[in-house]
Design an enzyme around this catalytic site. Structure first.
Site, PDB file in Angstrom:
ATOM      1  N   CYS A   2      -3.356 -12.133   0.997  1.00 22.17           N
ATOM      2  CA  CYS A   2      -2.220 -12.083   2.390  1.00 22.17           C
ATOM      3  C   CYS A   2      -1.996 -10.989   2.748  1.00 22.17           C
ATOM      4  O   CYS A   2      -3.262 -11.290   3.809  1.00 22.17           O
ATOM      5  CB  CYS A   2      -0.456 -12.673   1.536  1.00 22.17           C
ATOM      6  SG  CYS A   2       0.122 -12.621   2.700  1.00 22.17           S
ATOM      7  N   HIS A   3      -1.571  -9.612   2.776  1.00 20.74           N
ATOM      8  CA  HIS A   3      -1.564  -8.689   3.222  1.00 20.74           C
ATOM      9  C   HIS A   3      -2.459  -7.916   2.545  1.00 20.74           C
ATOM     10  O   HIS A   3      -2.505  -6.338   2.942  1.00 20.74           O
ATOM     11  CB  HIS A   3       0.338  -7.838   4.011  1.00 20.74           C
ATOM     12  CG  HIS A   3       0.862  -8.647   4.904  1.00 20.74           C
ATOM     13  ND1 HIS A   3       1.474  -9.837   4.775  1.00 20.74           N
ATOM     14  CD2 HIS A   3       0.862  -8.588   6.336  1.00 20.74           C
ATOM     15  CE1 HIS A   3       1.771 -10.325   5.134  1.00 20.74           C
ATOM     16  NE2 HIS A   3       1.304  -9.600   7.239  1.00 20.74           N
ATOM     17  N   GLU A  10       1.511 -13.897  11.608  1.00 19.63           N
ATOM     18  CA  GLU A  10       2.340 -12.670  11.541  1.00 19.63           C
ATOM     19  C   GLU A  10       3.317 -13.168  13.029  1.00 19.63           C
ATOM     20  O   GLU A  10       4.811 -12.770  12.806  1.00 19.63           O
ATOM     21  CB  GLU A  10       1.741 -11.721  12.019  1.00 19.63           C
ATOM     22  CG  GLU A  10       2.808 -10.107  11.337  1.00 19.63           C
ATOM     23  CD  GLU A  10       2.378  -9.648  10.223  1.00 19.63           C
ATOM     24  OE1 GLU A  10       4.037 -10.420   9.144  1.00 19.63           O
ATOM     25  OE2 GLU A  10       1.578  -9.844   9.114  1.00 19.63           O
TER      26      GLU A  10
END
Length: 339
Positions: free
Chosen positions: A176-177, A207
């Protein structure tokens, strides 16, 4: 009249909700414990250690919005590594107890983690990254969460840890991030880790769908920076599992990629993961992938073979399609939710 219209609308919504029969598929039990997870009972013999890293950032800059790490992305990877014979330590940039985020998608493994005394003790006293000895670990895994966008990128301690483990023949994974940790990492020969490598991470589309002003909230968008760093960014459909393996570098696009990232890391370490029954969420993702790739007929046929596919996740994708202005997809996806 307006009142009659509202009553009719309420009746239609009620009938639709009854038609979906969501109550027939109970949610995970908050009292679940690690001993209840069947795949942990097939635990492999001891094989080494893996470091899991979470963010220390509780707030997104001066936006007033919550940061933190995603519990689901830590818990699912943690138990995958444990089941496959690895001791897992947990670290964070500042050490101590990091800011946790939970959501409505909590599964059995996530509740088990919350009820796991040993795991919670590690979490309450995460190791400061500056104190980590990289030589103790076979792999490092970076969990996601929006806070990572502030304290993972271009940090010398993070870069040194990633470079040391990778140069020693270890595996680097992120979801993910979490791939923000890969920015600024250079290997022993001076080459950037990301140069020419196939990777993924939370996409610009994902996002901006959730946070319209994301370009103002974050210092950058992750997809943009990964591309600027010379990576070959591999974008999958929004909010579906997409895990990219490039040798000993494993990245996942979003939270629904966590299981596959962790298991791909185990394979990259030279082992076939222990057998694990797929969660309802994972089964729903399979149905959604069939819909995107092969169409409604194939998705319906698969849905009938996978009655445990999570109706709520299928319904969430129907809602996303409606919000994107795709009523046809929204209609078909809510049909898949019904099964």
């Amino acid at each position: 009249s307006l009142l009659a219209g509202l009553l009719a609308l309420s009746l239609l919504v009620g009938l639709w909700w009854h038609w979906l029969d969501l109550d027939s598929q109970p949610t995970a039990d908050p009292a679940t414990r690690a001993a209840d997870l069947a795949f942990l009972r097939e635990r492999a013999p001891p094989r080494g250690r893996i470091l899991a890293v979470v963010t220390s950032t509780a707030q997104l800059g001066d936006s007033g919005r919550r940061g933190g790490y995603e519990l689901t992305e830590l818990a699912r990877a943690y138990y995958t590594f444990v089941a496959n014979g690895y001791e897992v330590d947990i670290a964070s940039p500042r050490g101590g107890e990091p800011p946790m985020r939970t959501d409505d998608d909590m599964g059995a493994a996530d509740f088990a983690f919350l009820n796991d005394r040993q795991a919670r003790a590690k979490l309450a006293a995460t190791v400061p990254l500056a104190d980590v000895d990289a030589s103790h670990y076979d792999a490092v895994f970076f969990a996601g969460g929006k806070g990572t966008m502030f304290d993972f990128p271009d940090d010398r301690t993070v870069a040194r840890l990633v470079g040391s483990i990778y140069d020693a023949g270890g595996v680097v994974g992120a979801v993910c991030h979490g791939p923000a940790a890969l920015l600024g990492v250079a290997l022993d020969d001076g080459r950037p880790l990301l140069a020419g490598r196939s990777v993924t991470g939370f996409t610009n589309a994902e996002e901006l769908f959730l946070i319209e002003d994301a370009r103002q909230v974050f210092p950058f968008l992750l997809e943009d920076r990964l591309r600027q760093a010379g990576a070959r960014f591999v974008e999958g459909p929004m909010y579906l599992d997409n895990t990219v393996v490039d040798g000993r570098l494993v990245t996942g696009q979003n939270p629904w990629s966590t299981w596959s990232v962790a298991e791909a890391m185990v394979r990259a370490l030279g082992h076939e993961p222990v057998v694990r029954e797929r969660s309802g969420e994972e089964l729903a993702v399979q149905v959604l992938q069939a819909y995107r790739r092969q169409g409604m007929d194939a998705a319906l046929a698969l849905r009938r073979r996978l009655p445990g596919a999570d109706k709520r996740l299928l319904l969430m994708h129907a809602l996303v399609a409606a919000m994107q202005g795709h009523p046809g997809d929204a209609w078909q996806l809510q049909r898949l939710a019904r099964g």
